[in-house]
Design a protein around this motif. Structure first.
Motif, PDB file in Angstrom:
ATOM      1  N   LYS A 211       0.810  -1.209   0.000  1.00  0.00           N
ATOM      2  CA  LYS A 211       0.000   0.000   0.000  1.00  0.00           C
ATOM      3  C   LYS A 211       0.849   1.267   0.000  1.00  0.00           C
ATOM      4  O   LYS A 211       0.395   2.320  -0.447  1.00  0.00           O
ATOM      5  CB  LYS A 211      -0.948   0.000   1.200  1.00  0.00           C
ATOM      6  CG  LYS A 211      -1.983  -1.094   1.163  1.00  0.00           C
ATOM      7  CD  LYS A 211      -2.864  -1.024  -0.082  1.00  0.00           C
ATOM      8  CE  LYS A 211      -3.880   0.079   0.011  1.00  0.00           C
ATOM      9  NZ  LYS A 211      -4.878   0.022  -1.088  1.00  0.00           N
ATOM     10  N   THR A 214       2.008   0.983  -4.089  1.00  0.00           N
ATOM     11  CA  THR A 214       0.914   1.027  -5.064  1.00  0.00           C
ATOM     12  C   THR A 214      -0.416   1.101  -4.319  1.00  0.00           C
ATOM     13  O   THR A 214      -1.074   0.081  -4.102  1.00  0.00           O
ATOM     14  CB  THR A 214       0.927  -0.212  -5.996  1.00  0.00           C
ATOM     15  OG1 THR A 214       0.902  -1.406  -5.184  1.00  0.00           O
ATOM     16  CG2 THR A 214       2.160  -0.230  -6.865  1.00  0.00           C
ATOM     17  N   PRO A 215      -0.829   2.294  -3.910  1.00  0.00           N
ATOM     18  CA  PRO A 215      -2.051   2.431  -3.107  1.00  0.00           C
ATOM     19  C   PRO A 215      -3.311   1.963  -3.810  1.00  0.00           C
ATOM     20  O   PRO A 215      -4.299   1.640  -3.142  1.00  0.00           O
ATOM     21  CB  PRO A 215      -2.103   3.934  -2.804  1.00  0.00           C
ATOM     22  CG  PRO A 215      -1.230   4.580  -3.821  1.00  0.00           C
ATOM     23  CD  PRO A 215      -0.165   3.595  -4.132  1.00  0.00           C
ATOM     24  N   GLN A 216      -3.289   1.902  -5.142  1.00  0.00           N
ATOM     25  CA  GLN A 216      -4.484   1.443  -5.853  1.00  0.00           C
ATOM     26  C   GLN A 216      -4.710  -0.060  -5.724  1.00  0.00           C
ATOM     27  O   GLN A 216      -5.831  -0.548  -5.901  1.00  0.00           O
ATOM     28  CB  GLN A 216      -4.417   1.824  -7.336  1.00  0.00           C
ATOM     29  CG  GLN A 216      -3.367   1.087  -8.152  1.00  0.00           C
ATOM     30  CD  GLN A 216      -2.028   1.803  -8.165  1.00  0.00           C
ATOM     31  OE1 GLN A 216      -1.722   2.587  -7.268  1.00  0.00           O
ATOM     32  NE2 GLN A 216      -1.234   1.564  -9.200  1.00  0.00           N
ATOM     33  N   GLN A 218      -5.655  -3.417  -4.155  1.00  0.00           N
ATOM     34  CA  GLN A 218      -6.579  -3.735  -3.072  1.00  0.00           C
ATOM     35  C   GLN A 218      -6.124  -5.003  -2.350  1.00  0.00           C
ATOM     36  O   GLN A 218      -5.750  -5.988  -2.996  1.00  0.00           O
ATOM     37  CB  GLN A 218      -7.988  -3.926  -3.638  1.00  0.00           C
ATOM     38  CG  GLN A 218      -8.514  -2.701  -4.370  1.00  0.00           C
ATOM     39  CD  GLN A 218      -8.599  -1.484  -3.470  1.00  0.00           C
ATOM     40  OE1 GLN A 218      -9.373  -1.440  -2.515  1.00  0.00           O
ATOM     41  NE2 GLN A 218      -7.783  -0.480  -3.757  1.00  0.00           N
ATOM     42  N   LEU A 267      -9.438   3.791  -9.007  1.00  0.00           N
ATOM     43  CA  LEU A 267      -8.335   4.496  -8.373  1.00  0.00           C
ATOM     44  C   LEU A 267      -7.183   4.728  -9.340  1.00  0.00           C
ATOM     45  O   LEU A 267      -6.504   5.761  -9.291  1.00  0.00           O
ATOM     46  CB  LEU A 267      -7.843   3.718  -7.155  1.00  0.00           C
ATOM     47  CG  LEU A 267      -8.805   3.657  -5.966  1.00  0.00           C
ATOM     48  CD1 LEU A 267      -8.259   2.734  -4.886  1.00  0.00           C
ATOM     49  CD2 LEU A 267      -9.063   5.041  -5.396  1.00  0.00           C
ATOM     50  N   ARG A 268      -6.955   3.781 -10.229  1.00  0.00           N
ATOM     51  CA  ARG A 268      -5.857   3.965 -11.178  1.00  0.00           C
ATOM     52  C   ARG A 268      -6.205   5.013 -12.236  1.00  0.00           C
ATOM     53  O   ARG A 268      -5.337   5.744 -12.696  1.00  0.00           O
ATOM     54  CB  ARG A 268      -5.489   2.643 -11.846  1.00  0.00           C
ATOM     55  CG  ARG A 268      -4.165   2.744 -12.592  1.00  0.00           C
ATOM     56  CD  ARG A 268      -3.549   1.426 -12.917  1.00  0.00           C
ATOM     57  NE  ARG A 268      -4.345   0.684 -13.884  1.00  0.00           N
ATOM     58  CZ  ARG A 268      -3.922  -0.426 -14.479  1.00  0.00           C
ATOM     59  NH1 ARG A 268      -2.734  -0.905 -14.182  1.00  0.00           N
ATOM     60  NH2 ARG A 268      -4.675  -1.059 -15.329  1.00  0.00           N
ATOM     61  N   PRO A 271      -6.121   9.229 -10.220  1.00  0.00           N
ATOM     62  CA  PRO A 271      -5.046   9.207  -9.215  1.00  0.00           C
ATOM     63  C   PRO A 271      -5.304  10.100  -8.011  1.00  0.00           C
ATOM     64  O   PRO A 271      -4.791   9.819  -6.919  1.00  0.00           O
ATOM     65  CB  PRO A 271      -3.821   9.687 -10.004  1.00  0.00           C
ATOM     66  CG  PRO A 271      -4.132   9.356 -11.433  1.00  0.00           C
ATOM     67  CD  PRO A 271      -5.604   9.539 -11.574  1.00  0.00           C
ATOM     68  N   GLN A 274      -6.389   8.237  -5.014  1.00  0.00           N
ATOM     69  CA  GLN A 274      -5.536   7.222  -4.406  1.00  0.00           C
ATOM     70  C   GLN A 274      -5.117   7.590  -2.984  1.00  0.00           C
ATOM     71  O   GLN A 274      -4.818   6.716  -2.173  1.00  0.00           O
ATOM     72  CB  GLN A 274      -4.308   6.977  -5.276  1.00  0.00           C
ATOM     73  CG  GLN A 274      -4.634   6.289  -6.588  1.00  0.00           C
ATOM     74  CD  GLN A 274      -3.418   6.050  -7.455  1.00  0.00           C
ATOM     75  OE1 GLN A 274      -2.278   6.105  -6.977  1.00  0.00           O
ATOM     76  NE2 GLN A 274      -3.635   5.791  -8.728  1.00  0.00           N
ATOM     77  N   LYS A 275      -5.117   8.882  -2.675  1.00  0.00           N
ATOM     78  CA  LYS A 275      -4.749   9.297  -1.317  1.00  0.00           C
ATOM     79  C   LYS A 275      -5.753   8.800  -0.283  1.00  0.00           C
ATOM     80  O   LYS A 275      -5.456   8.768   0.915  1.00  0.00           O
ATOM     81  CB  LYS A 275      -4.606  10.813  -1.252  1.00  0.00           C
ATOM     82  CG  LYS A 275      -3.361  11.339  -1.964  1.00  0.00           C
ATOM     83  CD  LYS A 275      -3.174  12.823  -1.726  1.00  0.00           C
ATOM     84  CE  LYS A 275      -1.907  13.325  -2.411  1.00  0.00           C
ATOM     85  NZ  LYS A 275      -0.700  12.700  -1.835  1.00  0.00           N
ATOM     86  N   GLN A 277      -6.410   5.930   0.113  1.00  0.00           N
ATOM     87  CA  GLN A 277      -5.812   4.684   0.555  1.00  0.00           C
ATOM     88  C   GLN A 277      -4.491   4.904   1.302  1.00  0.00           C
ATOM     89  O   GLN A 277      -3.745   3.959   1.546  1.00  0.00           O
ATOM     90  CB  GLN A 277      -5.563   3.780  -0.650  1.00  0.00           C
ATOM     91  CG  GLN A 277      -6.811   3.470  -1.481  1.00  0.00           C
ATOM     92  CD  GLN A 277      -7.623   2.344  -0.873  1.00  0.00           C
ATOM     93  OE1 GLN A 277      -7.248   1.190  -0.945  1.00  0.00           O
ATOM     94  NE2 GLN A 277      -8.749   2.683  -0.268  1.00  0.00           N
TER      95      GLN A 277
END
Length: 306
Positions: A211, A214-216, A218, A267-268, A271, A274-275, A277
């Motif tokens: 995470k 790559t926060p996107q 899951q 999310l990708r 962007p 993405q925050k 996450q």
């Protein structure tokens, strides 16, 4: 500049007074002891952050946050509780999709920092909705093959995921940490399905590192393990998306995988979201070092190094 709006819910007035004192200068603050009134406020106002207690007479905090997510998806959700309740912790992940799970008695600076971070993220989320409308995960999918990584030495997990996985997905199964790292290095992973141990090794550090990088992506935890403290740690430091007990319910697994694959694409493609996450720093010094080493090795592998 308009102040961010904060909604505080607790069945104890003294708690609300103490929390209000922390935020009255920098926020527009709404407080209530009534969860139904909290939902009304969410419908009537643009609320950036909602902070809710868990144990309340009329409605549990995890249920309130689930409803809040439906009413105002861009609002950031935080659970603040004095109880170590495994069921509430699981619900806060699976239903409330909380940003942070904080414990009472709270540290004032920590709560202020978490709320400030959440408010900034919410402002960006509301801006995305104003620009693009309500994000549609299905529309975000670009047609490329999605990849699901299983980190589990239990064959039953791999079999269950394989059975319910959509045809558009490629399944990758790693039964030891080294193999998992190699797969994470060479492939763009959409969803990770992982037990908390792999080959006898605690792999929480891998979930936390994923995470950070790559926060996107899951992360779904599937386990027989039930420890509230460890789960709260994974919520805050790994932003796990779901926590599913073994043996796996296949219909539940299928629904959640479909939802999370859609969320990955959303999310990708956006962007700025993405925050949502974003993870808290790893607190344990040894695990922090292991995570740093793992991230460095992963980076070298992605560059093609040795």
């Amino acid at each position: 500049m308009t102040k961010p709006t904060l909604l505080l819910i607790d069945d104890e007035e003294r708690i609300l007074r103490s929390l209000r004192m922390l935020f009255f200068t920098g926020y527009t603050v709404h407080t209530t002891t009534d969860p139904q009134e909290a939902l009304h406020i969410l419908r009537e106002h643009q609320v950036h952050v909602i902070v809710s207690d868990q144990r309340m007479p009329e409605m549990q905090g995890s249920e309130l946050l689930r409803r809040a997510r439906e009413i105002s998806p861009a609002t950031m959700r935080i659970l603040l509780t004095g109880y170590s309740d495994i069921e509430a912790s699981i619900a806060s992940v699976n239903e409330g999709e909380v940003f942070r799970y904080l414990m009472k008695p709270w540290a004032a600076e920590e709560v202020k920092q978490v709320v400030a971070e959440a408010a900034a993220i919410a402002e960006a989320s509301f801006a995305v909705r104003e620009t693009h409308g309500a994000p549609s995960p299905a529309q975000a999918a670009s047609g490329e093959k999605m990849r699901v990584l299983i980190m589990d030495d239990d064959k039953a997990t791999a079999a269950a995921v394989r059975e319910v996985l959509p045809e558009c997905c490629e399944l990758v199964w790693a039964s030891d940490p080294q193999h998992a790292m190699e797969e994470l290095a060479k492939q763009d992973i959409s969803v990770v399905v992982s037990d908390l141990t792999l080959g006898g090794t605690n792999v929480s550090y891998i979930l936390k590192t994923i995470k950070q990088i790559t926060p996107q992506t899951q992360c779904v935890v599937v386990t027989t393990f039930a420890d509230t403290g460890r789960l709260v740690e994974l919520i805050n430091q790994a932003q796990i998306s779901r926590y599913l007990p073994k043996p796996l319910n296949k219909s539940m697994l299928a629904r959640n995988l479909e939802y999370l694959l859609d969320r990955f694409h959303m999310l990708r493609s956006l962007p700025a979201l993405q925050k949502r996450q974003s993870v808290a720093p790893i607190e344990d010094p040894k695990e922090k070092q292991v995570s740093g080493n793992f991230a460095s090795m992963l980076a070298r592998l992605r560059r093609g190094g040795v």
